[in-house]
Structures are given as structure tokens and as C-alpha cells.
Design a protein around this motif. Structure first.
Motif, PDB file in Angstrom:
ATOM      1  N   VAL A  66      36.580  46.450  29.328  1.00 60.93           N
ATOM      2  CA  VAL A  66      37.586  47.013  30.252  1.00 60.93           C
ATOM      3  C   VAL A  66      37.781  45.942  31.303  1.00 60.93           C
ATOM      4  N   TYR A  67      39.046  45.731  31.416  1.00 63.38           N
ATOM      5  CA  TYR A  67      39.684  44.768  32.624  1.00 63.38           C
ATOM      6  C   TYR A  67      40.490  45.804  33.674  1.00 63.38           C
ATOM      7  N   SER A  68      40.045  45.589  34.978  1.00 66.32           N
ATOM      8  CA  SER A  68      40.951  46.270  35.716  1.00 66.32           C
ATOM      9  C   SER A  68      41.033  45.526  37.151  1.00 66.32           C
ATOM     10  N   ASP A  69      41.767  46.431  37.993  1.00 72.05           N
ATOM     11  CA  ASP A  69      42.061  45.759  39.588  1.00 72.05           C
ATOM     12  C   ASP A  69      42.936  44.597  39.250  1.00 72.05           C
ATOM     13  N   GLN A  77      45.925  38.239  37.158  1.00 72.14           N
ATOM     14  CA  GLN A  77      44.437  38.317  37.168  1.00 72.14           C
ATOM     15  C   GLN A  77      43.820  39.696  37.266  1.00 72.14           C
ATOM     16  N   TYR A  78      42.965  40.052  36.200  1.00 69.37           N
ATOM     17  CA  TYR A  78      42.240  41.289  36.482  1.00 69.37           C
ATOM     18  C   TYR A  78      41.033  40.625  37.196  1.00 69.37           C
ATOM     19  N   GLN A  79      40.670  41.553  38.196  1.00 67.04           N
ATOM     20  CA  GLN A  79      39.469  41.157  39.103  1.00 67.04           C
ATOM     21  C   GLN A  79      38.068  41.798  38.666  1.00 67.04           C
ATOM     22  N   VAL A  80      38.017  42.726  37.852  1.00 69.10           N
ATOM     23  CA  VAL A  80      36.809  43.367  37.463  1.00 69.10           C
ATOM     24  C   VAL A  80      36.884  43.402  36.027  1.00 69.10           C
ATOM     25  N   GLN A 133      32.702  52.558  31.555  1.00 67.79           N
ATOM     26  CA  GLN A 133      33.467  53.350  32.371  1.00 67.79           C
ATOM     27  C   GLN A 133      34.819  52.634  32.490  1.00 67.79           C
ATOM     28  N   VAL A 134      35.770  53.684  32.327  1.00 65.52           N
ATOM     29  CA  VAL A 134      37.261  53.196  32.230  1.00 65.52           C
ATOM     30  C   VAL A 134      37.766  53.748  33.688  1.00 65.52           C
ATOM     31  N   PRO A 135      37.956  52.726  34.662  1.00 66.29           N
ATOM     32  CA  PRO A 135      38.324  53.169  36.117  1.00 66.29           C
ATOM     33  C   PRO A 135      39.690  53.907  36.181  1.00 66.29           C
ATOM     34  N   HIS A 136      39.969  54.026  37.614  1.00 66.99           N
ATOM     35  CA  HIS A 136      41.050  54.677  37.795  1.00 66.99           C
ATOM     36  C   HIS A 136      42.116  53.785  37.546  1.00 66.99           C
ATOM     37  N   PRO A 137      43.412  54.434  36.791  1.00 66.86           N
ATOM     38  CA  PRO A 137      43.646  55.692  37.176  1.00 66.86           C
ATOM     39  C   PRO A 137      43.261  56.659  35.870  1.00 66.86           C
ATOM     40  N   MET A 150      43.213  47.498  31.088  1.00 66.51           N
ATOM     41  CA  MET A 150      43.413  46.954  29.731  1.00 66.51           C
ATOM     42  C   MET A 150      42.105  47.054  29.195  1.00 66.51           C
ATOM     43  N   LEU A 151      42.036  47.552  27.960  1.00 72.97           N
ATOM     44  CA  LEU A 151      41.018  47.712  27.147  1.00 72.97           C
ATOM     45  C   LEU A 151      41.057  47.120  25.976  1.00 72.97           C
ATOM     46  N   LEU A 152      40.121  46.198  25.640  1.00 69.61           N
ATOM     47  CA  LEU A 152      40.101  45.331  24.553  1.00 69.61           C
ATOM     48  C   LEU A 152      39.024  45.598  23.725  1.00 69.61           C
ATOM     49  N   VAL A 153      39.243  46.118  22.196  1.00 70.48           N
ATOM     50  CA  VAL A 153      38.426  46.435  21.212  1.00 70.48           C
ATOM     51  C   VAL A 153      38.299  45.418  20.488  1.00 70.48           C
ATOM     52  N   ASP A 154      36.984  44.845  20.130  1.00 70.03           N
ATOM     53  CA  ASP A 154      36.949  43.554  19.597  1.00 70.03           C
ATOM     54  C   ASP A 154      35.791  43.803  18.624  1.00 70.03           C
ATOM     55  N   PRO A 155      35.996  43.885  17.169  1.00 68.31           N
ATOM     56  CA  PRO A 155      35.155  44.286  16.180  1.00 68.31           C
ATOM     57  C   PRO A 155      34.845  42.795  15.717  1.00 68.31           C
TER      58      PRO A 155
END
Length: 144
Positions: free
Chosen positions: A104-107, A112-115, A126-130, A90-95
Motif C-alpha cells: 500500500v502506497y499513500s500520502d 512520490q508516495y511518502q508512506v 491497513q489501507v489508509p484514508h480515504p 495505490m495498492l500493488l498486488v504482486d503475486p
């Protein structure tokens, strides 16, 4: 009716991806609740719910752009919603933050996102895998 594909810089990186900006329905795996992210990246042939909505577990990335009316939901509720639906990034753009930021939320695990990683606009993240690439957030300043 299936969502319409719209061109954009994130999904031009790979012809196997499809991207939609706004007004694409996503069905959350498990609860079947509908959500409408601001941006969706999915592989071609992403599984659908009843021909209309994309299934959340088949997505690669969702993005939300925070506005005054959506701030609480985007910042506090949606990360758990998308993690629970199995969306890998998940990408959160917060102006609205000072300074404006990108997170960037991942894993996702157990809802819950772990990272989580946050940078101010103008820096790389960095936007991780995938997805697997470095996003220069300065391009977002031009469109917001």
C-alpha cells in the motif's frame, strides 16, 4: 462512453463509492496522460475528463496486479505516476514476488508516495484514508 461499474468487495463497503475492474480510463491531472489501472475506487460523481476518463485527483484508490509483462512498470513507474496525479492510495498486488506480496502506497507529495507498507499474502494490511479499513490479503490468493 463512461466506464461500466463492476461489483467487488472493496467498494461494497460504502454505497458512496464506485468501483471498476479493468478497462477504465484515468486522466492524470496536470499532464492529461491516460492510464488504465487494474482497479479503481472513486466517489460517486468523480470528476471526468471529456465524459470518458476519470480524473486522477478525484479517485480514492487505484490498484495494479503485477504480471510478467507489467512488472517493471507496475513496481517502478506507476507509483510515481499515480502519486503525481494526486491519487491518495495505490495498492500493488504482486503475486510474482517470493513470497507473494501486497503493498500500500499513500500520502502523495511532489510526485512520490511518502508512506509504503508491504505484507506477504495472507496477512492483513491497513489501507489508509480515504479508504480507511484493514484488508485481509488472503482473499487475494483466491482470485490470483
Amino acid at each position: 462512453m463512461p466506464p461500466k461499474r463492476r461489483p467487488g468487495p472493496l467498494w461494497r463497503r460504502c454505497p458512496a463509492w464506485q468501483g471498476w475492474a479493468g478497462n477504465v480510463g484515468v486522466c492524470l491531472d496536470g499532464t492529461n496522460e491516460p492510464v488504465v489501472p487494474d482497479l479503481v475506487l472513486a466517489p460517486r460523481g468523480c470528476p471526468r475528463w471529456e465524459e470518458r476518463e476519470l480524473l486522477s485527483s478525484g479517485l480514492m484508490l487505484v490498484a495494479e496486479v503485477v504480471s510478467k509483462g507489467s512488472a517493471e512498470d507496475d513496481r517502478l513507474k506507476k507509483p510515481a505516476i499515480y502519486a503525481g496525479g494526486g491519487v491518495p492510495v495505490m495498492l500493488l498486488v504482486d503475486p510474482l514476488t517470493r513470497p507473494a506480496s501486497v503493498t500500500v502506497y499513500s500520502d502523495p507529495k511532489e510526485g512520490q508516495y511518502q508512506v509504503t507498507s508491504t505484507v506477504p499474502f495472507g496477512r492483513e494490511i491497513q489501507v489508509p484514508h480515504p479508504i480507511g479499513f484493514t484488508l485481509d490479503t488472503s482473499v487475494l490468493e483466491e482470485v490470483l
